[in-house]
Scaffold this motif. Structure first.
Motif, PDB file in Angstrom:
ATOM      1  N   SER A  33       0.847  -1.190   0.000  1.00 29.25           N
ATOM      2  CA  SER A  33       0.000   0.000   0.000  1.00 29.25           C
ATOM      3  C   SER A  33       0.883   1.240   0.000  1.00 29.25           C
ATOM      4  O   SER A  33       2.041   1.196   0.382  1.00 29.25           O
ATOM      5  N   ASN A  35       0.673   5.251   1.314  1.00 28.51           N
ATOM      6  CA  ASN A  35      -0.083   6.196   2.125  1.00 28.51           C
ATOM      7  C   ASN A  35      -0.507   7.395   1.293  1.00 28.51           C
ATOM      8  O   ASN A  35       0.210   7.843   0.404  1.00 28.51           O
ATOM      9  N   GLU A  37      -0.538  10.469   1.897  1.00 26.73           N
ATOM     10  CA  GLU A  37       0.352  11.643   1.917  1.00 26.73           C
ATOM     11  C   GLU A  37       1.501  11.514   0.912  1.00 26.73           C
ATOM     12  O   GLU A  37       2.178  12.495   0.627  1.00 26.73           O
TER      13      GLU A  37
END
Length: 137
Positions: A33, A35, A37
């Motif tokens: 994955s 994030n 941000e």
């Protein structure tokens, strides 16, 4: 195929994307994955190859180069992915052809996760990179 050839294909694609996708995050292709941000983000990989004998002492190699892009967007996220696809195709094909490799985009796929507050778009582009090497057999 020598791993140095695949390494060079990935390096050429990375250099082209690093120059063209400024402000984007490069991530490892097989990361589970990314994030939010760190978005927008991209990765390259060479997950497969095919080899066939071209003559008694040479082989034709076809390496699959995959570029994956992830970004957040709104209602027009597909337009954003299309713009990224156009930029990526031009950059990657030009970089690999400059290295005397035949390169063509063979498939693109988009996936939109519409359950998030902002939509998460994933673009996967597959290129076929063709070249010839000495046959070690």
């Amino acid at each position: 195929m020598p791993s140095s050839d695949r390494k060079q294909i990935r390096a050429s694609a990375r250099a082209a994307l690093q120059a063209g996708l400024t402000g984007w995050t490069e991530f490892f292709a097989w990361a589970q994955s990314v994030n939010a941000e760190h978005l927008p983000a991209w990765a390259v990989a060479t997950p497969s190859e095919r080899r066939s004998s071209a003559s008694q002492d040479s082989a034709q190699r076809e390496t699959t180069l995959v570029v994956v892009v992830k970004l957040l967007g709104g209602d027009l996220i597909e337009d954003d992915l299309d713009e990224a696809a156009d930029q990526i195709e031009a950059a990657v094909v030009a970089a690999l052809r400059a290295s005397n490799l035949m390169c063509e985009l063979t498939q693109s796929e988009t996936r939109i996760d519409a359950e998030a507050v902002k939509r998460l778009g994933t673009l996967t582009m597959s290129f076929t990179v063709t070249y010839w090497t000495d046959d070690p057999a």
